[in-house]
Design a protein around this motif. Structure first.
Motif, PDB file in Angstrom:
ATOM      1  N   THR A  56       0.839  -1.196   0.000  1.00  0.00           N
ATOM      2  CA  THR A  56       0.000   0.000   0.000  1.00  0.00           C
ATOM      3  C   THR A  56       0.875   1.247   0.000  1.00  0.00           C
ATOM      4  O   THR A  56       1.844   1.332   0.747  1.00  0.00           O
ATOM      5  N   TYR A  73       1.209   4.990   1.076  1.00  0.00           N
ATOM      6  CA  TYR A  73       0.587   5.935   1.994  1.00  0.00           C
ATOM      7  C   TYR A  73       1.067   7.348   1.690  1.00  0.00           C
ATOM      8  O   TYR A  73       2.214   7.565   1.312  1.00  0.00           O
ATOM      9  N   TYR A  74       0.161   8.327   1.868  1.00  0.00           N
ATOM     10  CA  TYR A  74       0.570   9.722   1.799  1.00  0.00           C
ATOM     11  C   TYR A  74       1.567   9.978   2.932  1.00  0.00           C
ATOM     12  O   TYR A  74       1.362   9.564   4.075  1.00  0.00           O
ATOM     13  N   GLU A  75       2.665  10.658   2.580  1.00  0.00           N
ATOM     14  CA  GLU A  75       3.629  11.072   3.594  1.00  0.00           C
ATOM     15  C   GLU A  75       4.037  12.507   3.300  1.00  0.00           C
ATOM     16  O   GLU A  75       4.316  12.847   2.141  1.00  0.00           O
ATOM     17  N   THR A 102       0.154  10.055  10.586  1.00  0.00           N
ATOM     18  CA  THR A 102      -0.138  10.164   9.155  1.00  0.00           C
ATOM     19  C   THR A 102      -0.286   8.782   8.527  1.00  0.00           C
ATOM     20  O   THR A 102      -1.110   8.587   7.644  1.00  0.00           O
ATOM     21  N   LYS A 103       0.481   7.807   9.008  1.00  0.00           N
ATOM     22  CA  LYS A 103       0.357   6.449   8.473  1.00  0.00           C
ATOM     23  C   LYS A 103      -0.806   5.713   9.130  1.00  0.00           C
ATOM     24  O   LYS A 103      -1.605   5.063   8.460  1.00  0.00           O
ATOM     25  N   CYS A 130      -3.536   6.714  10.606  1.00  0.00           N
ATOM     26  CA  CYS A 130      -4.884   7.163  10.229  1.00  0.00           C
ATOM     27  C   CYS A 130      -5.303   6.592   8.885  1.00  0.00           C
ATOM     28  O   CYS A 130      -6.489   6.307   8.671  1.00  0.00           O
ATOM     29  N   GLN A 131      -4.369   6.452   7.990  1.00  0.00           N
ATOM     30  CA  GLN A 131      -4.694   5.903   6.681  1.00  0.00           C
ATOM     31  C   GLN A 131      -4.945   4.396   6.759  1.00  0.00           C
ATOM     32  O   GLN A 131      -5.783   3.849   6.039  1.00  0.00           O
ATOM     33  N   TYR A 132      -4.228   3.730   7.651  1.00  0.00           N
ATOM     34  CA  TYR A 132      -4.313   2.277   7.787  1.00  0.00           C
ATOM     35  C   TYR A 132      -5.578   1.855   8.525  1.00  0.00           C
ATOM     36  O   TYR A 132      -6.242   0.886   8.146  1.00  0.00           O
ATOM     37  N   VAL A 162      -5.295  13.358   4.787  1.00  0.00           N
ATOM     38  CA  VAL A 162      -5.757  11.987   5.022  1.00  0.00           C
ATOM     39  C   VAL A 162      -7.275  11.899   4.887  1.00  0.00           C
ATOM     40  O   VAL A 162      -7.813  10.897   4.435  1.00  0.00           O
ATOM     41  N   ASN A 163      -7.956  12.974   5.294  1.00  0.00           N
ATOM     42  CA  ASN A 163      -9.398  13.085   5.091  1.00  0.00           C
ATOM     43  C   ASN A 163     -10.188  11.938   5.744  1.00  0.00           C
ATOM     44  O   ASN A 163     -11.051  11.313   5.116  1.00  0.00           O
ATOM     45  N   LYS A 164      -9.840  11.667   6.994  1.00  0.00           N
ATOM     46  CA  LYS A 164     -10.561  10.651   7.769  1.00  0.00           C
ATOM     47  C   LYS A 164     -10.750  11.196   9.170  1.00  0.00           C
ATOM     48  O   LYS A 164      -9.904  11.945   9.651  1.00  0.00           O
TER      49      LYS A 164
END
Lengths: 210, 260
Positions: A2, A4-6, A64-65, A67-69, A95-97
């Motif tokens: 995957t 991820y945005y970083e 940042t990681k 939240c995406q996971y 991340v938009n969550k």
């Protein structure tokens, strides 16, 4: 794997200096330390459906990681520096969550109004006094589910190191905690302490099982 | 005249603003403390460092490999038209204690901007297995072509965990001469991210006594300089962190004390 945005290094610097924080070596090591935390959590079983308490979330290195996971709303971060919390909030915007962040120095984890399957404290006990560690564990007992695993890093030492770390960060308290200290804390509070054989760039991973 | 230690103090608001100038992608990469030294203070420093033979107070530079704790202050004739005095804060300056105090104040100011403790690197400090200590180097250039080739300092290393990759590092240049009055030529420059060179002394009309604090990671160098008639040449004080040999200590012929 995957993707991820970083945040980029310059993006970290730009956000931090807007809050008056100069770049630190943590910035250049941001991703390697984020990966170390993230991989260690997954190694002990963290999955997207679990809830995670990130104690000492800082500017959002793990957030940042994580939240995406994790599934929406499963991440909660707490830190004792109000600027770090605001920077973390800014860095999480892409991340938009949904997530929760809290500036707090009294380990008031119950303010999140949720229970946790996992927790992490990356280089946090290294900044706390013995009394603060004990108080922290008492408060964790109120929010960690039975069987929850709390991952933390420490530097095994029996002499307190100074307040000013490498002529840079003022630490809240000098630390001198080793495995025996944490084992005694675990016994006092009815938990299980374990040193873990998981790689860490500079400290040692261990866990408390609730 | 008194030591300008009070100039090392900044308010929280100043810290935020100056750090933005220094580190933000929209910042210039430098900040100027105008009039860090007064005209009288500049005049004094210029006089003491140019009017007496170097042998009175300094020892000939033995090479960078011989920078050891407690070593004396050194003199180096780098080029035919450039010379420098390498000074360390573990010595009480034989040449000028006012210069030393002014540079100590500038160093503490820099430490504050970097987020370091005020005393950071006054004495050798361990970093990634190496010892670093700040110095104050008085440099006088009268006739030289490219004095310092363009380069970066404290940049990325092969090992990402090497703590010598330091974005917060700043350099101080305390100017003691004026372009167009004391010297002509290119002088000091910082290269922008877009590749263009900014000749700071000319663009910012730097005056003697101004302190320039700038982001050490940015590409920089010193071009040609020529002394003007009646001028002192291109004179400044820079404050690099020197690598100090951790295995040797200078005793100057004094008795040593065996380990306690």
């Amino acid at each position: 794997m995957t993707e991820y945005y970083e945040p980029t290094l310059q993006a970290l610097v730009d956000v931090a200096v807007e809050y008056g924080i100069p770049p630190h070596v943590h910035f250049t090591q941001w991703h390697i330390m984020a990966d170390a935390q993230f991989e260690a959590l997954k190694a002990i079983g963290l999955r997207p459906g679990h809830t995670l308490l990130d104690m000492g979330c800082g500017m959002g290195r793990l957030a940042t990681k994580a939240c995406q996971y994790l599934d929406a709303g499963n991440y909660a971060g707490i830190d004792g520096d109000p600027n770090y919390i605001e920077i973390c909030r800014r860095l999480l915007e892409p991340v938009n969550k949904p997530f929760q962040l809290l500036f707090n120095r009294d380990f008031e984890f119950d303010r999140f109004d949720m229970k946790f399957d996992y927790g992490i404290a990356q280089s946090v006990f290294t900044h706390l006094s013995d009394e603060q560690v004990s108080r922290c564990i008492v408060n964790l007992k109120g929010v960690m589910k039975t069987g929850a695993r709390f991952l933390f890093s420490y530097i095994p030492q029996t002499l307190p190191i100074g307040f000013v770390y490498e002529g840079s960060y003022p630490m809240l308290h000098p630390t001198h905690q080793d495995a025996a200290f944490f084992a005694a804390q675990a016994e006092e509070h009815g938990l299980t302490f374990r040193d873990l054989d998981i790689p860490h760039p500079s400290q040692r991973w261990a866990e408390l099982v609730f | 005249m008194f030591a300008p230690l009070h100039k090392a103090v900044l308010s929280d608001e100043e810290l935020v603003k100056i750090r933005r100038d220094l580190y933000h992608s929209e910042g210039k990469g430098y900040h100027i403390f105008r009039g860090f030294l007064s005209a009288d203070e500049v005049s004094h420093i210029r006089h003491v460092w140019t009017s007496y033979p170097w042998e009175m107070t300094h020892v000939r530079h033995p090479g960078k490999a011989n920078l050891v704790l407690n070593c004396p202050d050194f003199y180096l004739k780098e080029l035919a038209g450039s010379e420098s005095y390498w000074n360390f804060h573990w010595n009480i300056s034989k040449r000028c204690t006012f210069t030393q105090e002014a540079c100590a104040a500038a160093h503490m100011l820099r430490n504050t901007l970097m987020g370091k403790a005020p005393f950071f690197e006054f004495s050798p400090t361990n970093l990634q297995g190496h010892l670093y200590a700040t110095s104050y180097r008085v440099v006088i250039s009268t006739d030289a072509d490219e004095l310092v080739k363009e380069h970066r300092d404290w940049g990325p290393r092969e090992n990402i965990l090497d703590k010598r990759y330091q974005l917060q590092r700043l350099q101080n240049t305390l100017f003691l001469s004026e372009h167009g009055t004391d010297y002509e030529g290119d002088g000091f420059y910082i290269t922008d991210p877009n590749g263009s060179r900014r000749y700071i002394c000319q663009e910012e009309k730097i005056k003697p006594g101004d302190l320039l604090v700038w982001a050490y990671n940015r590409p920089h160098g010193v071009g040609n300089v020529r002394q003007l008639d009646g001028g002192i040449g291109y004179m400044r004080i820079v404050m690099p962190s020197e690598v100090i040999d951790r295995n040797r200590v200078y005793t100057g012929g004094r008795d040593t004390v065996s380990a306690f």
